[in-house]
Design an enzyme around this catalytic site. Structure first.
Site, PDB file in Angstrom:
ATOM      1  N   GLY A 210       5.045  -1.202   2.265  1.00 35.21           N
ATOM      2  CA  GLY A 210       4.068  -0.049   2.214  1.00 35.21           C
ATOM      3  C   GLY A 210       5.002   1.192   2.297  1.00 35.21           C
ATOM      4  O   GLY A 210       6.168   1.149   2.917  1.00 35.21           O
TER       5      GLY A 210
ATOM      6  N   HIS B 164       0.803  -1.245  -0.001  1.00 40.62           N
ATOM      7  CA  HIS B 164       0.084  -0.078  -0.050  1.00 40.62           C
ATOM      8  C   HIS B 164       0.765   1.235   0.082  1.00 40.62           C
ATOM      9  O   HIS B 164       1.896   1.405   0.575  1.00 40.62           O
ATOM     10  CB  HIS B 164      -0.931   0.060   0.991  1.00 40.62           C
ATOM     11  CG  HIS B 164      -0.203  -0.005   2.381  1.00 40.62           C
ATOM     12  ND1 HIS B 164       0.514   1.069   3.182  1.00 40.62           N
ATOM     13  CD2 HIS B 164       0.301  -1.080   3.162  1.00 40.62           C
ATOM     14  CE1 HIS B 164       0.974   0.723   4.400  1.00 40.62           C
ATOM     15  NE2 HIS B 164       0.909  -0.673   4.497  1.00 40.62           N
ATOM     16  N   ASP B 165       0.387   2.277  -0.752  1.00 42.79           N
ATOM     17  CA  ASP B 165       0.872   3.491  -0.874  1.00 42.79           C
ATOM     18  C   ASP B 165       2.256   3.596  -1.346  1.00 42.79           C
ATOM     19  O   ASP B 165       2.998   4.534  -1.149  1.00 42.79           O
ATOM     20  CB  ASP B 165       0.923   4.205   0.574  1.00 42.79           C
ATOM     21  CG  ASP B 165      -0.312   4.143   1.311  1.00 42.79           C
ATOM     22  OD1 ASP B 165      -1.320   4.824   0.555  1.00 42.79           O
ATOM     23  OD2 ASP B 165      -0.418   3.651   2.232  1.00 42.79           O
TER      24      ASP B 165
END
Length: 260
Positions: free
Chosen positions: A139, A121-122
């Site tokens: 992430g 994520h991200d």
């Protein structure tokens, strides 16, 4: 016109571009946008608020756009962007962003994510990034253009990997990596420059010579690592060395791998 196999599930709301091909038992979620010429092969899943760039190919059993592997995620509306002409191989996983991390996971153009690779994520991946088999990007990581991550390697949360760097197989990277750096060994040691990559990309001999001199100064010069980087920034006329010093002197959440 798109070709959609009768056994595929394309949920209402999905946007399917001209010339797309969706194979048997593939699943396309209601907030997915597939650009022109995207190929989703059998048993692949593309879900979430996800946009896939033109001519990208997603291979069987890849899962693109599922929720983050983050216990703080509470179902917030976040996104995933994948660029054009990427190859997302069998079993690879790419997650949506999180509200706390900016809300967007982004993969650039012409990337190759091999079997079982993971993009957390991200994270942000630049153009022409290669993740070899089972490589895992945690992430919030940032990988510049032309980065290569070897098989069975992992990159820790918040780490930045500069443009053109290469990470060897079976390596755990917990600190930022210089642009054009070469990292290897189980605990991720900076062990020189990615000279092969520089030559393949047509970087001039003069720029490569300047980078090698800069690396030696960073490794053996007087003062702290940051002091040496600041001195290099003041003295260099090389655009590649300037890129390196700008990267070092930028704010970071992870300390640097330093030259051996």
């Amino acid at each position: 016109m798109a070709e959609i196999h009768p056994s595929a599930i394309v949920e209402p709301g999905a946007v399917i571009g001209e010339g797309c091909s969706i194979g048997p038992f593939a699943v396309i979620g209601p907030e997915v946008t597939l650009g022109p010429g995207v190929v989703v092969k059998s048993h692949a899943v593309v879900t979430g608020w996800t946009e896939i760039g033109a001519e990208t190919v997603i291979f069987p059993f890849a899962v693109v756009g599922e929720v983050p592997q983050d216990l703080k995620y509470r179902g917030e509306r976040t996104r995933l962007f994948v660029g054009a002409r990427c190859r997302i191989r069998e079993g690879a996983t790419l997650n949506l962003g999180t509200e706390g991390g900016g809300g967007v996971t982004r993969v650039g153009d012409d990337c190759l994510l091999m079997t079982g690779a993971h993009v957390g994520h991200d994270a942000t991946l630049g153009n022409r990034v290669i993740l070899a088999n089972q490589a895992a990007i945690a992430g919030h990581c940032w990988l510049g253009d032309d980065v290569i991550v070897g098989g069975l390697s992992g990159v820790h949360q918040w780490v930045r990997v500069g443009r053109g760097a290469i990470i060897g197989a079976v390596t755990m990277v917990t600190n930022d990596v210089l642009p054009h750096g070469l990292v290897q060994a189980p605990r991720g040691e900076l062990d020189g420059l990615n000279l092969v990559g520089l030559k393949r990309r047509g970087v001039s001999r003069a720029e490569i010579t300047a980078l090698r001199a800069a690396y030696q100064m960073l490794a053996q010069g007087e003062g702290t690592f940051l002091d040496r980087a600041r001195r290099l920034a003041d003295e260099t006329e090389s655009s590649h060395v300037r890129e390196m010093t700008d990267f070092i002197l930028a704010a970071t959440d992870r300390s640097f791998l330093t030259p051996q």
